[in-house]
Design a protein around this motif. Structure first.
Motif, PDB file in Angstrom:
ATOM      1  N   SER A 111       3.117  -0.729 -10.674  1.00  0.00           N
ATOM      2  CA  SER A 111       2.632  -1.731 -11.635  1.00  0.00           C
ATOM      3  C   SER A 111       3.112  -3.164 -11.361  1.00  0.00           C
ATOM      4  N   PRO A 112       4.451  -3.406 -11.330  1.00  0.00           N
ATOM      5  CA  PRO A 112       4.864  -4.794 -11.059  1.00  0.00           C
ATOM      6  C   PRO A 112       4.438  -5.241  -9.665  1.00  0.00           C
ATOM      7  N   VAL A 113       4.504  -4.293  -8.704  1.00  0.00           N
ATOM      8  CA  VAL A 113       4.124  -4.583  -7.328  1.00  0.00           C
ATOM      9  C   VAL A 113       2.649  -4.972  -7.280  1.00  0.00           C
ATOM     10  N   GLY A 114       1.817  -4.201  -7.976  1.00  0.00           N
ATOM     11  CA  GLY A 114       0.379  -4.452  -7.987  1.00  0.00           C
ATOM     12  C   GLY A 114       0.064  -5.827  -8.525  1.00  0.00           C
ATOM     13  N   LEU A 115       0.706  -6.173  -9.645  1.00  0.00           N
ATOM     14  CA  LEU A 115       0.445  -7.470 -10.275  1.00  0.00           C
ATOM     15  C   LEU A 115       0.770  -8.605  -9.307  1.00  0.00           C
ATOM     16  N   PRO A 138       0.821  -1.223   0.000  1.00  0.00           N
ATOM     17  CA  PRO A 138       0.000   0.000   0.000  1.00  0.00           C
ATOM     18  C   PRO A 138       0.851   1.269   0.000  1.00  0.00           C
ATOM     19  N   VAL A 139       1.998   1.220   0.687  1.00  0.00           N
ATOM     20  CA  VAL A 139       2.875   2.404   0.687  1.00  0.00           C
ATOM     21  C   VAL A 139       3.476   2.610  -0.714  1.00  0.00           C
ATOM     22  N   LYS A 140       3.814   1.507  -1.371  1.00  0.00           N
ATOM     23  CA  LYS A 140       4.344   1.633  -2.743  1.00  0.00           C
ATOM     24  C   LYS A 140       3.268   2.194  -3.680  1.00  0.00           C
ATOM     25  N   PHE A 141       2.022   1.787  -3.493  1.00  0.00           N
ATOM     26  CA  PHE A 141       0.920   2.336  -4.300  1.00  0.00           C
ATOM     27  C   PHE A 141       0.851   3.845  -4.087  1.00  0.00           C
ATOM     28  N   SER A 142       0.978   4.248  -2.812  1.00  0.00           N
ATOM     29  CA  SER A 142       0.894   5.665  -2.506  1.00  0.00           C
ATOM     30  C   SER A 142       2.054   6.424  -3.163  1.00  0.00           C
ATOM     31  N   LEU A 143       3.262   5.816  -3.152  1.00  0.00           N
ATOM     32  CA  LEU A 143       4.406   6.457  -3.828  1.00  0.00           C
ATOM     33  C   LEU A 143       4.124   6.607  -5.324  1.00  0.00           C
ATOM     34  N   GLY A 144       3.527   5.566  -5.907  1.00  0.00           N
ATOM     35  CA  GLY A 144       3.185   5.614  -7.334  1.00  0.00           C
ATOM     36  C   GLY A 144       2.307   6.824  -7.628  1.00  0.00           C
ATOM     37  N   LEU A 145       1.278   7.001  -6.801  1.00  0.00           N
ATOM     38  CA  LEU A 145       0.353   8.130  -7.009  1.00  0.00           C
ATOM     39  C   LEU A 145       1.062   9.470  -6.809  1.00  0.00           C
ATOM     40  N   LEU A 146       1.934   9.538  -5.809  1.00  0.00           N
ATOM     41  CA  LEU A 146       2.622  10.817  -5.559  1.00  0.00           C
ATOM     42  C   LEU A 146       3.547  11.172  -6.730  1.00  0.00           C
ATOM     43  N   GLY A 194      -2.849   9.777  -3.203  1.00  0.00           N
ATOM     44  CA  GLY A 194      -1.615   9.190  -2.662  1.00  0.00           C
ATOM     45  C   GLY A 194      -1.559   9.344  -1.145  1.00  0.00           C
ATOM     46  N   LEU A 195      -1.943  10.530  -0.660  1.00  0.00           N
ATOM     47  CA  LEU A 195      -1.889  10.774   0.789  1.00  0.00           C
ATOM     48  C   LEU A 195      -2.948   9.945   1.520  1.00  0.00           C
ATOM     49  N   ILE A 196      -4.133   9.826   0.895  1.00  0.00           N
ATOM     50  CA  ILE A 196      -5.190   9.014   1.536  1.00  0.00           C
ATOM     51  C   ILE A 196      -4.731   7.552   1.604  1.00  0.00           C
ATOM     52  N   LEU A 214       9.291  10.988 -14.050  1.00  0.00           N
ATOM     53  CA  LEU A 214       8.541  10.873 -12.793  1.00  0.00           C
ATOM     54  C   LEU A 214       7.451   9.808 -12.906  1.00  0.00           C
ATOM     55  N   HIS A 215       6.766   9.781 -14.060  1.00  0.00           N
ATOM     56  CA  HIS A 215       5.700   8.793 -14.239  1.00  0.00           C
ATOM     57  C   HIS A 215       6.254   7.364 -14.259  1.00  0.00           C
ATOM     58  N   THR A 216       7.453   7.197 -14.853  1.00  0.00           N
ATOM     59  CA  THR A 216       8.049   5.853 -14.902  1.00  0.00           C
ATOM     60  C   THR A 216       8.411   5.385 -13.497  1.00  0.00           C
ATOM     61  N   ILE A 217       8.949   6.300 -12.681  1.00  0.00           N
ATOM     62  CA  ILE A 217       9.283   5.922 -11.298  1.00  0.00           C
ATOM     63  C   ILE A 217       8.003   5.497 -10.576  1.00  0.00           C
ATOM     64  N   GLY A 218       6.925   6.261 -10.803  1.00  0.00           N
ATOM     65  CA  GLY A 218       5.635   5.901 -10.210  1.00  0.00           C
ATOM     66  C   GLY A 218       5.175   4.532 -10.686  1.00  0.00           C
ATOM     67  N   GLU A 219       5.325   4.284 -12.002  1.00  0.00           N
ATOM     68  CA  GLU A 219       4.903   2.993 -12.575  1.00  0.00           C
ATOM     69  C   GLU A 219       5.666   1.841 -11.918  1.00  0.00           C
TER      70      GLU A 219
END
Ligand code: GLN
Length: 489
Positions: free
Chosen positions: A410-414, A358-366, A471-473, A401-406
């Protein structure tokens, strides 16, 4: 030789090389075509385009890209019940290649037929080729995650090369010159770009057919007792969904919202109460954040693509390049950074400092939000400049920035999704994951539809605020999500 002992492709089973190149060529065709799709639809008729407004073009673009990923659900079903994985991938490739060739003609009805064929073909190919990768390894094979990483590199190799090829054919003055010198119409250059996407998929198919022998035969998981009846029911359902969307086009936001909700409820209902149900709720919460992430990220092909075309000075060292070349930036950054991230997570894992998913998801959004902050500033700079153009470095930083978010999401989510779902729902969870991308593409298309009607700094600023707030939520909710995940990281 048993697959688990086979190490002939960089230490991985031989079948991985076939799947790597099949998916590389499929993504070559998808991203090459996508790089020029909205530009073609919004180009003036005199320039060989369709002359649509950004609002109309983006609506078609959003519906098409959303449908491509949504088709993973029926595509997985057909593979499980009717065709099996290997044959689904083959016929998917045939439909995709035919679709791109339809686009090569410049006839309006063939254009729409082509889009439908690509949607159906990608639904058959994309989820199932990934599933075959999974069959190459036993569940306790240590090489499994690395295998998927190699596969993701194949995706991005195709996605990197194709905008350069299709974009050069479709947009460059040099290729238009070649067409003129051959006595052909230079404004038909778009169709050469679409044709190149079709040739890429055809090469992938030839390669898949020749290399298919390396793949272990996978039987149909739940064979239908009466295949002909099931095919008929399936076709009727597809026609019904298509008809519903056609007639309710004006209410598409509501249709997508209700459809997603029904799909989510159907998924949750299949889980047993207890840990399994709690994990399904975690999947649903992560799904919402993933959809918001892709809603920003997938604007690469829509609003960011238009920005690159209309408000960017597309030249380096005085040499100009077609705007679609920006579409390769994400993939090249991904190829460079994926191994670094893999190493980083392992290193952090060793020192017990690796963030939870979940923290990695939040980083992705940020990170995606940070990218939109940069493009909002770029839009302001462009407004203040005399010629309205900004340096290509702005978009490059956005894509970095978008690639770092991805890479955070993305791989984490899968991998998190596959761990959260019970084994019997392994197919459905792929559908859930691609559905998040689908909703994201739909939302992204809606945002891009405002490109000509809303001041760009405010439009991009609003996307930035939404993704940063999400991301913060997500960060604030991460302890709750982790609890629901019941032991999965
Ligand atoms: N770029 C990846 C691919 O094309 C992921 C796409 C997505 O899920 N949005 O497969």
């Amino acid at each position: 030789m048993s697959a688990s002992l086979d190490t002939s492709f960089f230490g991985h089973p031989r079948g991985l090389s076939t799947l790597f190149f099949t998916e590389m060529w499929e993504r070559f065709s998808y991203y090459g075509m996508r790089a020029i799709l909205l530009l073609y639809m919004t180009a003036a008729v005199t320039a060989g385009g369709m002359g649509l407004s950004a609002a109309d073009g983006a609506a078609i673009y959003g519906a098409y890209t959303a449908a491509v990923y949504m088709a993973a659900i029926p595509g997985g079903f057909v593979a499980d019940r009717l065709l099996g994985l290997r044959r689904s991938v083959f016929w998917g490739g045939v439909l995709i290649a035919s679709g791109h060739f339809c686009l090569a003609f410049g006839v309006t009805w063939l254009f729409y037929l082509g889009l439908i064929l690509i949607v159906a073909g990608t639904g058959l190919l994309k989820p199932n080729v990934s599933a075959i990768v999974g069959t190459l390894y036993s569940s306790d094979d240590q090489r499994r995650d690395a295998g998927f990483t190699i596969f993701y590199m194949g995706i991005n190799l195709g996605a990197f090369i194709s905008p350069l090829v299709c974009g050069w054919l479709a947009q460059s003055d040099s290729f238009k010159g070649v067409l003129s010198s051959m006595g052909l119409s230079p404004e038909h250059s778009w169709h050469w770009g679409f044709g190149a996407a079709g040739i890429g998929m055809t090469l992938g198919l030839v390669q898949y057919s020749l290399g298919g022998r390396k793949l272990v035969e996978t039987p149909v998981v739940h064979p239908a007792t009466n295949p002909a009846l099931l095919w008929a029911q399936f076709a009727a359902c597809c026609v019904a969904v298509f008809g519903l969307l056609y007639f309710l086009w004006d209410y598409r936001d509501g249709v997508v919202l209700v459809g997603t909700f029904i799909f989510a409820a159907w998924f949750v209902a299949q889980t047993d109460p207890g840990v399994e149900r709690k994990r399904a709720y975690a999947v649903m919460i992560l799904f919402v954040f993933a959809a918001l992430f892709w809603g920003g990220f997938e604007q690469a092909g829509s609003s960011l693509n238009l920005f690159g075309d209309r408000f960017t000075r597309n030249e380096v060292f005085g040499i100009s390049f077609p705007s679609s070349f920006h579409q390769s930036t994400n993939s090249i950054f991904l190829i460079i950074f994926a191994p670094i991230f893999a190493w980083l997570w392992i290193r952090m894992g060793k020192t017990k400092t690796e963030p939870s998913s979940p923290v990695k998801f939040s980083l992705g959004l940020l990170f995606v939000g940070a990218g939109f902050a940069v493009i909002a500033v770029a839009a302001r700079v462009s407004g203040a400049n005399g010629d309205g153009l900004v340096s290509p470095m702005w978009l490059t930083v956005v894509y970095l920035l978008h690639t770092i978010g991805e890479l955070c999401l993305s791989p984490v989510g899968l991998s998190t999704m596959t761990k959260l779902a019970p084994a019997r729902l392994a197919g459905s969870i792929m559908g859930v994951w691609f559905m998040a991308t689908s909703v994201g593409n739909f939302v992204g298309g809606r945002v891009a539809g405002q490109f000509e009607t809303f001041p760009l700094p405010s439009l991009f600023g609003a996307v930035c605020l939404t993704t940063v707030a999400a991301g913060l939520i997500c960060l604030a909710l991460s302890p709750t999500i982790k609890r629901l995940m019941g032991g999965v990281n």
